[in-house]
Each structure stands twice: as structure tokens, then as C-alpha cells.
Design an enzyme around this catalytic site. Structure first.
Site, PDB file in Angstrom:
ATOM      1  N   GLY A 376      -2.228  10.249  -0.615  1.00 48.66           N
ATOM      2  CA  GLY A 376      -1.744   9.221   0.293  1.00 48.66           C
ATOM      3  C   GLY A 376      -0.517   8.526  -0.243  1.00 48.66           C
ATOM      4  N   PRO A 378       2.019   5.426  -1.589  1.00 47.73           N
ATOM      5  CA  PRO A 378       1.785   4.425  -2.638  1.00 47.73           C
ATOM      6  C   PRO A 378       1.178   3.148  -2.065  1.00 47.73           C
ATOM      7  CG  PRO A 378       4.006   5.351  -2.790  1.00 47.73           C
ATOM      8  CD  PRO A 378       3.438   5.821  -1.499  1.00 47.73           C
ATOM      9  N   VAL A 380      -2.064   2.346  -1.358  1.00 45.18           N
ATOM     10  CA  VAL A 380      -3.205   2.366  -0.438  1.00 45.18           C
ATOM     11  C   VAL A 380      -4.540   2.333  -1.178  1.00 45.18           C
ATOM     12  CG1 VAL A 380      -1.937   3.525   1.397  1.00 45.18           C
ATOM     13  CG2 VAL A 380      -3.143   4.891  -0.315  1.00 45.18           C
ATOM     14  N   THR A 383      -5.756   4.624  -7.039  1.00 44.94           N
ATOM     15  CA  THR A 383      -6.201   4.376  -8.414  1.00 44.94           C
ATOM     16  C   THR A 383      -7.444   3.499  -8.448  1.00 44.94           C
ATOM     17  OG1 THR A 383      -3.913   4.569  -9.185  1.00 44.94           O
ATOM     18  CG2 THR A 383      -5.488   3.501 -10.660  1.00 44.94           C
ATOM     19  N   SER A 699       8.548  18.424  14.298  1.00 46.34           N
ATOM     20  CA  SER A 699       7.829  17.604  15.276  1.00 46.34           C
ATOM     21  C   SER A 699       8.744  16.801  16.190  1.00 46.34           C
ATOM     22  CB  SER A 699       6.878  16.647  14.541  1.00 46.34           C
ATOM     23  OG  SER A 699       7.605  15.777  13.704  1.00 46.34           O
ATOM     24  N   LYS A 742       1.832   8.571  12.009  1.00 49.04           N
ATOM     25  CA  LYS A 742       2.825   8.310  13.055  1.00 49.04           C
ATOM     26  C   LYS A 742       2.339   7.226  14.022  1.00 49.04           C
ATOM     27  CE  LYS A 742       4.687  13.021  12.892  1.00 49.04           C
ATOM     28  NZ  LYS A 742       4.843  14.308  13.601  1.00 49.04           N
TER      29      LYS A 742
END
Length: 804
Positions: A376, A378, A380, A383, A699, A742
């Protein structure tokens, strides 16, 4: 032709003082003998070997005719068949004293005695051998005080030089003393010197005896300096070796005396401690045997030896590693769920998978559990999820950062033969954790590099493979270490950066970005209390209303995670901390209208309505490694020749999407009510703003089609809609990836309606419920569905209208 200059001194000898006569007459051609790396002086004797074809014929011609040879140095020793121009102009007339032909290789061996100098005048052709017209240069025998003085000094300096030679005898000095002619003395000493052939040739070409003596004196002085320096270096080296041997002998004697007296307490104490540490480490038998063997080496090793400290450090590493497997605490699933809920908001799917993982480990503790990889953007919580797993299992947690690692030795360790060798990051982390069943977080796995020192990703295969990691062998330790009890957890930002074999060994868990509501809850529960404590404030001193917190989220951050949000909250509290430090009775309530004076002007604001108020402008959706983002696409038409102009640093895939979109628009002119008779008279320009940022991906096809169709129809696109999806030339909308990221990006940007491929309908389940409830989704089967939904019915009267 080869002439070995190393043989000159061994067979050179003075030939006397009288000027030698030669049988060659000045008006007869002189047979030439080109040599590569030796200079023959008058009065000297040198051996030569003729191996080249033409040179053999030259030597045979001279011997057959009983004529002397003209020995002359080549200008370039690499030339195999030298011509007249390849030779130096001055050489030495030489008589052949001895001539032998070798039966093995057919080479001609001859010994030549130098007679006098000559100068080349012109080549003589057609004789079958190399010859030339020459001018003899007889030695002048005139004496004067300047010449005699230089000769005396040269004789003395030559004796000094000979005295410095390791194997020189007195015969050479006596032979030089017997030479009376200064010119012959200079030639003889020059022939004995170990100097380059070019410098000897320079002395040979010096016809003035006084100047020749000066040049030889300079050369002798240089050789004396070199010989003296060499002698000093040799003496120093011998002195150091003798001193080292003496010190070693004294140390051995001292050690023996100390052992007899029981005074070698320090080293004995160190060995005793290591012995106790080996016994207490409970190593496997193979490792313990290896450690005791190394300890025996240490006991026999002098304490001052450089190997002593290396051996001590190695044994300390072996004894400090956690070899035995500790007893595992029972896994409490309810407690684990509570830990995850307290530390993380949202992420229900990920937390459920972690609980399933813990449940399987509880029922089958010895089974081979999968390796979880949290993927994911950074910020979120990747760690912190690993830390929560460690808390739930009641095991120590250790983090290994892999970002930028490009040397295999950083994983496997360096061999002990290298200076400063250390174990690899895996073994170092285990010693830091102090337990063989720790939870090890492999952070930034997708940032592993590859350099000239091997592939770290390949080294990680042995670490993560359950079939191999039970006998992981670090290069420094040299013994196997069992990694099978470690719970490995990995994190990454992009799956593309993870090597394929590593991906096969892991289970990928996607961590999407947070919605605004989730960020609000995370800020209230975690970020605000943490920043209050970091700034030394209390809730009574600073109040942050909900409206202010939402304004910070909406106007000052736009990210998938919450790191930037925490920084902005920290900036607000630092502003208050300064006020409180000046006046402890201060109480601050930060209203939204005060944020501009604390954090500056708003950094983000919704510009969708402004951007899409004209035909040809559409809002697309893009996926990035740090979450989703809005992608504005603009189309314009100008008089031209039917060209398609693309700007905005579009990649090859997006360029092809624009080509396909334009072709699809042309094929549907009738249904779109577009007059396409003038397509070849207009240029269409498609631009994606933020031109400094490269853009690519599969896309944007539907968005490109809508932009071009809207432009040519003269109708604006709805400002509350965004679209994603790829198209085919038949107008079918194809599925794409990154739907959740999105959609969340559209929500952050104020979009209320999202058009997406119908085949992406199952992906809507991954979107949080509160986000789904705030938005409307339109599923597209064909581009006609998109035109009906997103392009407004009424034409816009504007200079942007295009009538084609």
C-alpha cells in the site's frame, strides 16, 4: 632480431685503449645489423641473437664476406622489419668475434666487438642484404685539463657505484683503472650502466668527449642514488622483519613466564567467560563443536596477534545469538482483535486476514504459515500492523530496512577474511530481538536493489523459503541457523518492484488509502493525542474542534495515508505550544478561519467545476504508488491538416489510447451528430496538465474518448463526474485496476458520480461503506453509456465550439 640488454653486463669487457682498425673502407657499403634494445659502444663486447629473416641474411652476408657489421639501434623496437628511416643515424662498427648457428631454432648467435662510431649517409639497394653508405667518426685523442678532470671524477664515481652493487668484484674497478683514454672510459662505463637504450643512444651520439663525460657522470650519479635508496629500503625491511621476529619471540617467552606464574589473568579471564558463554548458549551440537574448536585456536593464539580480536568477536557473536527456542505464549484471538482495533481504524479486510493467520497458528503451531506482505501507499499503517502482530503473539518485534540494499552480503553477511566483517542484517536483527521466534518486519521489500556484488533479492529467497530457512547459513557465522520459527512480515509500496520468485513465497494484502471520514477518526483517536503529548500540551490548553480537523484534512492534505495530516496537526500544536510557553494560562481554541494564519493558504481546493465547464475537458482517474489521483484531460481543435497533437509527457500506452479514441469518434460521427467532413482540415490537440510528471497506463481510453467527443459535439462534460476505463475499437469498455484508490481520490476531489467499467462491479465491494454511500456509480458496457451519462444535452455557446 632480439638483443637482450640484460646480457650486456655479463659479457661486456673493455677492449683496450688503441683505436681499432676496420676492414671496411669509407667508399664501400657497410652491412647493417638493426637491434631493438641494446647499444654497442666502441671498445665493448656484446652478444646478439639474430632471429628475424632479413637480419639473418644480413649477418650471414657479413660473416661470409668477413666484413664488419654496422650495429645500430632501431627508433621503435616494435618494428619487425625496419627500413633505413627506422634506424638511428649513428651506430657502431663492430667486428664479429664469434658466430654460431643454433640447430634447434636456426637462430644466429654472434659476439660483436665495437670498434668506432659511424653515421648513416644513404641506403644501398639491390645487394640482397641491408647495407648503407656511412661516414666513420673516429675518436679524438686530444687531451685537456677539463677532459682529464671529468675523467678522474667519473672514475671515482664509477668505483663508488660498483661498491654499491651487491655482487660486483674488484676486477671491474681494476679494469676501469686500466683505461687511459677519457672517451673510451666514458663509453665503457655507459655500456655497463642499467639505463634505457634511448639514453645510451644519446651518449653514443655525443661526439664531443667533454660533453659525453658529463652525460655519463649524470647517469652514474642517478644510478648511485637509486642503489643507495634500494640499499636503505632493504636494510629497513630487514630491520622490521628482525624486530617483528624479536617481538614475537619475547611475547612468547613473556606468555610462558606469565602462565608459569599465573599472571596472564586478563586473557585467561576472557577465555573463561567465552567458555561459560558457550556452555550457557545451548547451541546445536554441530555449532558447539565448531565454537569449541575456535576457542582452542584462541587459547593458542598470541594476544597481540591481529587474529586474536577477530576470533574473540566471532565467538561473542556465536554465544550471543538466541539458539534455543523459547516457550510460546498461547494465542488469545480476542486479545489480538482488541489490539488490532485499538491500534488501527478501518482496514477490516486486512485485520480479518491477520486474525485468520493467528487462528491457524493457534490450531497448528508447527505448520508452515504464509508470509504476509502488506502492500500500500506510505502512511497507511503497514509497519504498525507488524507491531500489532508481535503484540498479539507476545513476541519481540524487530524491523529490517531493505530500502536501497544492493549488496548480497548485507543479507548473508561478509566472510571473516574481510576486514571489518559482520553478519548480515538478518542475523544482526535476531541478536537484537534476543529470540529465535521473533516477529521480523522486512520493510520496503520492493526497494531492494541489484549491484555488482550480487542480487539481494536472490539471497532473500533462502530467508523466506520455509523449505530452506531452517538451515540458513550466514557467511560470517559459517554455521547453519534455524529461521523457521521467525514470523516474517513484509511491506512494500508497489508490487512491480518485488521480484517474481519473492512474490510467489508471500501472500499480498492490499492496504488502500483512507477516506476523509476514516482520516477524521484516525486523527481524533491517535494523531491528536500523540501530537498533544509530543508538544507537551494538554487538552485543556488546546482545543481542536471537529470542523477545524476536517478543514485540515480537506484543505491542507491530499494523500492516501495520514503522515502529512499528522505533520499539519503537529504544526498547529507547535503554534499553540509557543503561546503557552509565553503565557501558561493560555487556552487556545483553533477555529477553521485561523488555519490560514497558522498553516498558510489552503494547499488544495476543488477545481473540478472550473476545469470541466467547457467542452473538451473531462476528469479522469489515475492510480499511483501513493494512492489514486484525479487526471484532467483537455482537448482542443485548431485549423490544420488533420494532425493529432499529444502533450503532457504521455507514455506509449496513453498515446495509443488517444489514437484509439479518435478513431472510435470518427467511426461514430453519425450517432454523435458530428460533421466529420472537415477532419482533414483541423488539428486535434489532446493535453494532460502537469506536463512535468510522466503519465502512462491502460485506463484513460474512455476519458480520452469523452474529451474528444465533447469537443467536437460542442457540449460540456458534467462537473460532478469522473470516468475510468479502457476502450476497444468496437466501443466496448474494458476493465481496469486500482478501482478502490481511484474512487477514494474522486471522493477527496469532490466528485459525486464515478463512471467505471461494468466488469469492475465486483471491485466496489472493497470500497468502504461510508464512501459508497456518498457516491453514485455508473457501470459502463459501451462508450454510448458514457456519452449519455456524462455529456450534457445542451450545446455550449463558446469560442471553444467546433463545427467540423
Amino acid at each position: 632480431m632480439s638483443a637482450d640488454s640484460e646480457n650486456e653486463t655479463s659479457e661486456s669487457s673493455p677492449a683496450g685503449e688503441a683505436t681499432a682498425s676496420t676492414s671496411a673502407l669509407p667508399d664501400e657499403p657497410l652491412i647493417l645489423l638493426p637491434v631493438r634494445n641494446a647499444v654497442l659502444f666502441p671498445g665493448m663486447v656484446l652478444p646478439f641473437t639474430a632471429g628475424r629473416g632479413q637480419v639473418k641474411e644480413d649477418v650471414q652476408a657479413a660473416v661470409k664476406r668477413q666484413q664488419p657489421l654496422g650495429v645500430v639501434l632501431q627508433r621503435d623496437p616494435r618494428v619487425q622489419d625496419p627500413t633505413f628511416d627506422d634506424l638511428n643515424t649513428i651506430g657502431t662498427v663492430a667486428n664479429v668475434v664469434r658466430y654460431v648457428t643454433s640447430p634447434e631454432d636456426g637462430a644466429h648467435h654472434l659476439i660483436c666487438q665495437g670498434v668506432e662510431r659511424f653515421r648513416l649517409i644513404a641506403p644501398v639497394e639491390g645487394l640482397g642484404f641491408r647495407a648503407a653508405r656511412v661516414e666513420f667518426l673516429p675518436e679524438t685523442t686530444a687531451r685537456n685539463p677539463a677532459v682529464d678532470a671529468r675523467a678522474l671524477v667519473l672514475r671515482q664515481r664509477a668505483g663508488e657505484m660498483i661498491g654499491l652493487l651487491p655482487n660486483a668484484g674488484g676486477e671491474l674497478v681494476r679494469a676501469l683503472d686500466a683505461i687511459e683514454l677519457p672517451g673510451l672510459l666514458a663509453d665503457t662505463i655507459a655500456g655497463l650502466l642499467d639505463i634505457p637504450p634511448e639514453r645510451k643512444q644519446e651518449i653514443l651520439e655525443t661526439l664531443d668527449v667533454c660533453k659525453r663525460l658529463d652525460k655519463v657522470l649524470d647517469a652514474v650519479a642517478g644510478r648511485i642514488e637509486v642503489l643507495r635508496l634500494s640499499q636503505e629500503i632493504g636494510e629497513q625491511t630487514r630491520g622490521r622483519i628482525d624486530q617483528r621476529q624479536r617481538e614475537m619471540m619475547l611475547r612468547e617467552q613473556l606468555r610462558t613466564i606469565q602462565n608459569e606464574l599465573g599472571e596472564n589473568i586478563e586473557s585467561r579471564e576472557e577465555v573463561r567467560k567465552l567458555t561459560e558463554a558457550i556452555e550457557a548458549a545451548h547451541m546445536p551440537p554441530e555449532v558447539e563443536s565448531h565454537a569449541r574448536k575456535e576457542l582452542g585456536r584462541l587459547e593458542r593464539m598470541p594476544e597481540a596477534s591481529s587474529e586474536y580480536s577477530i576470533s574473540v568477536s566471532y565467538l561473542e557473536w556465536l554465544t550471543e545469538l538466541p539458539w534455543p527456542l523459547p516457550a510460546e505464549a498461547p494465542i488469545d484471538i480476542a486479545r489480538a482483535r482488541q489490539i488490532l482495533d485499538e491500534a488501527h481504524f478501518g482496514l477490516d479486510k486486512v485485520k480479518r486476514r491477520i486474525l485468520e493467520y493467528l487462528g491457524v497458528r493457534k490450531l497448528n503451531p508447527h505448520g508452515k504459515a504464509p508470509i504476509l506482505c502488506f502492500l500500500g501507499p506510505p502512511g497507511v499503517g503497514k509497519t504498525s500492523l507488524g507491531q500489532s502482530i508481535a503484540r498479539a503473539l507476545e513476541r519481540p518485534f524487530v524491523r529490517v530496512s531493505l530500502g536501497g540494499v544492493h549488496d548480497e552480503a548485507e543479507i548473508r553477511g561478509h566472510r571473516r577474511t574481510y576486514i571489518g566483517a559482520m553478519p548480515g542484517n538478518i542475523i544482526q536483527a535476531i541478536r537484537k530481538a534476543g529470540a529465535r521466534n521473533c516477529v521480523m518486519l522486512l520493510d520496503e521489500l520492493d526497494k531492494l536493489g541489484q549491484g555488482v556484488h550480487g542480487d539481494p533479492a536472490a539471497a532473500m529467497l533462502e530467508v523466506l523459503d520455509p523449505e530452506q530457512n531452517a538451515s540458513f547459513r550466514d557467511n560470517y557465522l559459517g554455521v547453519p541457523f534455524d529461521l523457521s520459527a521467525i514470523v516474517f512480515v513484509a511491506t512494500a509500496n508497489q508490487i512491480e518492484g518485488i521480484a517474481g520468485p519473492l512474490r510467489d513465497r508471500m501472500e499480498i494484502l492490499d492496504l488502500p488509502g483512507y477516506t476523509e471520514a476514516e482520516k477524521f477518526q484516525i486523527a481524533q483517536r491517535f494523531l491528536v493525542p500523540r501530537q498533544l503529548e509530543a508538544c507537551g500540551l494538554t487538552a485543556a490548553q488546546c482545543e481542536l474542534p471537529d470542523e477545524t480537523l476536517r478543514a485540515i484534512i480537506r484543505d491542507y492534505t491530499r494523500e492516501a495515508g495520514v503522515r502529512s495530516l499528522e505533520r499539519q496537526i503537529g504544526a498547529v500544536f507547535r503554534y499553540v505550544a509557543l503561546r503557552v510557553a509565553e503565557d501558561p494560562s493560555t487556552h487556545e481554541r483553533i477555529e477553521p478561519d485561523r488555519l490560514s494564519s497558522i498553516l498558510g493558504h489552503r494547499r488544495f481546493e476543488s477545481e473540478v467545476a472550473m476545469r470541466t465547464s467547457l467542452p473538451g475537458v473531462v476528469t479522469g482517474l489515475a492510480w499511483t504508488p501513493v494512492g489514486g489521483d484525479l487526471l484532467f484531460i483537455e482537448a482542443s481543435s485548431t485549423p490544420g491538416g488533420g494532425r493529432l497533437v499529444l502533450t503532457g509527457q504521455l507514455g506509449d500506452v496513453m498515446k495509443e489510447s488517444v489514437q484509439a479514441a479518435l478513431t472510435l469518434v470518427k467511426s461514430r460521427c453519425e450517432s454523435l451528430h458530428i460533421d466529420c467532413s472537415n477532419f482533414d482540415k483541423r488539428d486535434i490537440h489532446v493535453h494532460v496538465p502537469a506536463g512535468a510528471v510522466p503519465k502512462d497506463g491502460p485506463s484513460a481510453g474512455v476519458a480520452m474518448f469523452i474529451a474528444i467527443a465533447s469537443l467536437l459535439m460542442g457540449r460540456a462534460v458534467r462537473s460532478d463526474c469522473a470516468v475510468t476505463g479502457e476502450i476497444s475499437l468496437r466501443g466496448i469498455v474494458l476493465p481496469v485496476g486500482g478501482i478502490k484508490e481511484k474512487v477514494l481520490a474522486a471522493l477527496r476531489g469532490g466528485i459525486k458520480t464515478v463512471l467505471l467499467p461494468a466488469r469492475n462491479a465486483p471491485d466496489l465491494e472493497d470500497i468502504p461503506v461510508d464512501a459508497r454511500n456518498q457516491m453514485r456509480f455508473v457501470l459502463l458496457e459501451t462508450v454510448d453509456d458514457a456519452v449519455r451519462e456524462i455529456i450534457e444535452d445542451e450545446s455550449v455557446t463558446s469560442s471553444r465550439n467546433v463545427d467540423i
